[in-house]
Design a protein around this motif. Structure first.
Motif, short mmCIF file in Angstrom:
data_model
loop_
_atom_site.label_atom_id
_atom_site.label_comp_id
_atom_site.label_asym_id
_atom_site.label_seq_id
_atom_site.Cartn_x
_atom_site.Cartn_y
_atom_site.Cartn_z
N ALA A 1 0.84 -1.20 0.00
CA ALA A 1 0.00 0.00 0.00
C ALA A 1 0.87 1.24 0.00
CB ALA A 1 -0.92 -0.01 1.21
N ASP A 2 0.30 2.35 -0.44
CA ASP A 2 0.98 3.64 -0.44
C ASP A 2 0.55 4.39 0.82
OD1 ASP A 2 1.62 6.40 -0.81
OD2 ASP A 2 1.82 6.04 -2.96
N PRO A 3 1.36 4.40 1.87
CA PRO A 3 0.93 5.02 3.13
C PRO A 3 0.71 6.53 3.02
CG PRO A 3 3.26 4.43 3.22
CD PRO A 3 2.71 3.83 1.97
N GLY A 4 1.49 7.20 2.18
CA GLY A 4 1.32 8.64 2.04
C GLY A 4 -0.05 9.00 1.51
N MET A 5 -0.49 8.31 0.47
CA MET A 5 -1.81 8.57 -0.11
C MET A 5 -2.92 8.27 0.89
SD MET A 5 -1.60 7.16 -4.00
CE MET A 5 -0.54 7.89 -5.24
N LEU A 6 -2.76 7.15 1.60
CA LEU A 6 -3.81 6.75 2.54
C LEU A 6 -3.88 7.67 3.75
CD1 LEU A 6 -3.46 2.87 2.39
CD2 LEU A 6 -5.16 4.31 1.27
N ASN A 7 -2.75 8.06 4.27
CA ASN A 7 -2.74 9.00 5.40
C ASN A 7 -3.39 10.32 4.99
OD1 ASN A 7 -1.51 7.27 7.21
ND2 ASN A 7 0.56 7.92 6.65
N ASP A 8 -3.13 10.74 3.75
CA ASP A 8 -3.73 11.98 3.27
C ASP A 8 -5.24 11.84 3.20
OD1 ASP A 8 -3.44 14.69 1.87
OD2 ASP A 8 -4.53 13.53 0.36
N ALA A 9 -5.71 10.70 2.69
CA ALA A 9 -7.16 10.49 2.59
C ALA A 9 -7.82 10.51 3.96
CB ALA A 9 -7.44 9.16 1.89
N LEU A 10 -7.20 9.84 4.93
CA LEU A 10 -7.78 9.79 6.27
C LEU A 10 -7.76 11.16 6.93
CD1 LEU A 10 -9.06 8.13 8.49
CD2 LEU A 10 -6.76 7.56 9.32
N GLU A 11 -6.68 11.91 6.77
CA GLU A 11 -6.60 13.23 7.38
C GLU A 11 -7.63 14.18 6.77
OE1 GLU A 11 -4.96 14.17 10.09
OE2 GLU A 11 -4.52 12.02 10.18
N ARG A 12 -7.87 14.06 5.48
CA ARG A 12 -8.90 14.89 4.84
C ARG A 12 -10.28 14.53 5.37
NH1 ARG A 12 -7.15 17.75 0.17
NH2 ARG A 12 -4.97 17.29 -0.34
N LEU A 13 -10.52 13.23 5.54
CA LEU A 13 -11.79 12.78 6.10
C LEU A 13 -11.98 13.35 7.51
CD1 LEU A 13 -14.33 10.95 6.08
CD2 LEU A 13 -12.85 9.09 6.89
N LYS A 14 -10.94 13.31 8.34
CA LYS A 14 -11.02 13.83 9.70
C LYS A 14 -11.26 15.34 9.71
CE LYS A 14 -7.98 10.45 11.97
NZ LYS A 14 -6.73 10.29 12.74
N THR A 15 -10.62 16.03 8.77
CA THR A 15 -10.77 17.48 8.70
C THR A 15 -12.19 17.87 8.32
OG1 THR A 15 -8.44 17.79 8.12
CG2 THR A 15 -9.96 19.58 7.55
N VAL A 16 -12.76 17.13 7.38
CA VAL A 16 -14.10 17.45 6.89
C VAL A 16 -15.17 17.03 7.89
CG1 VAL A 16 -15.79 16.94 5.09
CG2 VAL A 16 -13.40 17.37 4.48
N PHE A 17 -15.01 15.84 8.49
CA PHE A 17 -16.00 15.32 9.43
C PHE A 17 -15.35 15.13 10.81
CE2 PHE A 17 -17.70 13.65 5.35
CZ PHE A 17 -18.92 14.33 5.36
N PRO A 18 -15.56 16.06 11.72
CA PRO A 18 -14.95 15.97 13.06
C PRO A 18 -15.29 14.68 13.80
CG PRO A 18 -15.82 18.16 12.69
CD PRO A 18 -16.29 17.32 11.54
N SER A 19 -16.39 14.02 13.44
CA SER A 19 -16.75 12.78 14.13
C SER A 19 -15.76 11.66 13.86
CB SER A 19 -18.16 12.34 13.71
OG SER A 19 -18.24 12.15 12.31
#
Length: 421
Positions: free
Chosen positions: A326-344
């Protein structure tokens, strides 16, 4: 241990992914003697590594009849074995009015197919998604869309196929086709010849290599896609969503499967060069989401023979399973964007991540077709990352092609010959 293989069947299926086992189930239900041969394990590759989406929204309109048929088949499958199928609804969120206009254009084109989809405006969005820090303009929403658990689903369908009379042989690579008088007469496996009148190739990312060894040109490349799974959490999101720079769907275990459209990489390979004229338009259209990469894979694939004899081990035995990192950089970015958009999702943590190789065609549509150059040979491949959701329907219409029954869906847009006309 050497698996026990039949000496003869009516239909041999090459590949134990969701397309292959769904075709086996449909054929077995028709009373056809069918066997699936898988070089590794059932669902070992992309069929267990995808997002688990069963969607109609956002699809190429040409695929929508398959999607509608698949939704009915998924319900039947779930009634017989638990594959985690459930109707969650699926939303393509729009960050701007121009994106909403694009969704309206798709909806206008799709409406004639009978697909159950609609636009959801900004005021109605809170009924679908938890509080968001991004100001969404609305969404394209498919109320009949849903999800299933990829590994459980593919193996569950395989169990139904066996219960209906199909045979599934794992750890048995098919090296190639046995041909007599210009038509298929069997498959040559690593453990011997199996006679048959028809063969269905559902080999995913391996299909081009298999076809090419028999002088059948199939324009197909591989795309590397990464995915992550979170620990269970109560984020208040049940609808499956595409947020543009992240995607998210709730899992049966209470966690979430997260990725993004931009988590896909096309490695430059010798086939990339050979097929560059056919894929150039696709690369340009997808350049926002698909990254081209030059690296070791070019040389790895350069060493794989394009033509090989069937009386000795082949590339299909040399690599039983495509298992890229897996590409950890891409996945970490996706998760961080999800967290930023949805605080839950602030407390979301990664349990595991994985990657797979998606088989893609120049127009991102699958080939579900007889191969005119060789009687008795049928191809179900090139699903371009869309195959899991429509897999049961694709298996059904492939079975119809093999038996000469009228397919439930018009397959004119899915012929192999479209690439050469």
């Amino acid at each position: 241990m050497k698996p026990e293989i039949p000496t003869q069947v009516s239909v041999a299926i090459v590949g134990g992914g969701i397309i292959g086992v769904s075709c086996a189930l449909a054929l077995a239900r028709k009373g056809i003697d069918v066997a699936v041969f898988e070089k590794g394990t059932v669902a070992g590759e992309q069929s267990s590594r995808n997002w688990g989406w069963i969607r109609s929204v956002g699809r190429d309109v040409k695929e929508l009849p398959l999607s509608i048929l698949a939704n009915d088949i998924w319900k039947d499958i779930q009634s017989k074995v638990d594959v985690g199928y459930r109707t969650t609804g699926l939303a393509y969120l729009a960050a701007s009015e121009s994106e909403m206009a694009g969704h309206q254009k798709w909806l206008d084109a799709a409406r004639a197919t009978g697909v159950r989809a609609k636009l959801v405006g900004r005021p109605e969005l809170p009924k679908l998604i938890p509080p968001s820090k991004r100001q969404w303009a609305g969404a394209l929403y498919g109320e009949a869309d849903g999800v299933a658990e990829p590994l459980a689903a593919t193996r569950g369908i395989a169990e139904l196929a066996v219960a209906s009379g199909a045979r599934i042989v794992e750890g048995c690579a098919v090296r190639g086709l046995d041909v007599s008088a210009g038509r298929v007469s069997g498959v040559v496996t690593e453990h011997g010849l199996v006679k048959c009148a028809d063969v269905v190739l559902a080999g995913g990312a391996w299909s081009r290599l298999f076809c090419g060894n028999h002088a059948i040109e199939f324009p197909q490349l591989k795309v590397h896609a990464s995915v992550l799974q979170t620990a269970p959490l109560d984020a208040g999101l049940d609808v499956t969503i595409n947020g543009g720079d992240f995607t998210c769907r709730k899992r049966s275990d209470g966690g979430y499967t997260v990725s993004k459209l931009g988590a896909s990489v096309a490695d430059l390979t010798p086939d990339s060069i050979r097929l560059s004229t056919k894929f150039m338009r696709a690369w340009l259209n997808e350049r926002k989401y698909l990254k081209l990469r030059v690296g070791r894979r070019f040389f790895d694939e350069l060493m794989i023979p394009r033509r090989f004899g069937l009386d000795r081990p082949t590339p299909f035995e040399a690599c039983r399973m495509l298992d890229p990192a897996a590409d950890p950089g891409m996945l970490n970015d996706a998760l961080e964007r999800l967290k930023t958009v949805f605080p839950s999702f602030a407390s979301a943590s990664i349990v595991r991540s994985w990657a797979g190789m998606i088989d893609v065609t120049p127009d991102a549509l699958p080939v579900i077709s007889k191969v005119r150059a060789l009687t008795g040979f049928h191809l179900g491949s090139g699903f371009s990352g869309h195959g899991f959701g429509i897999g049961p329907a694709a298996g059904q219409v492939l079975a119809d092609l093999v038996t000469g029954d009228r397919p439930r869906v018009d397959l004119a847009d899915f012929t192999l010959e479209r690439f050469f006309s």
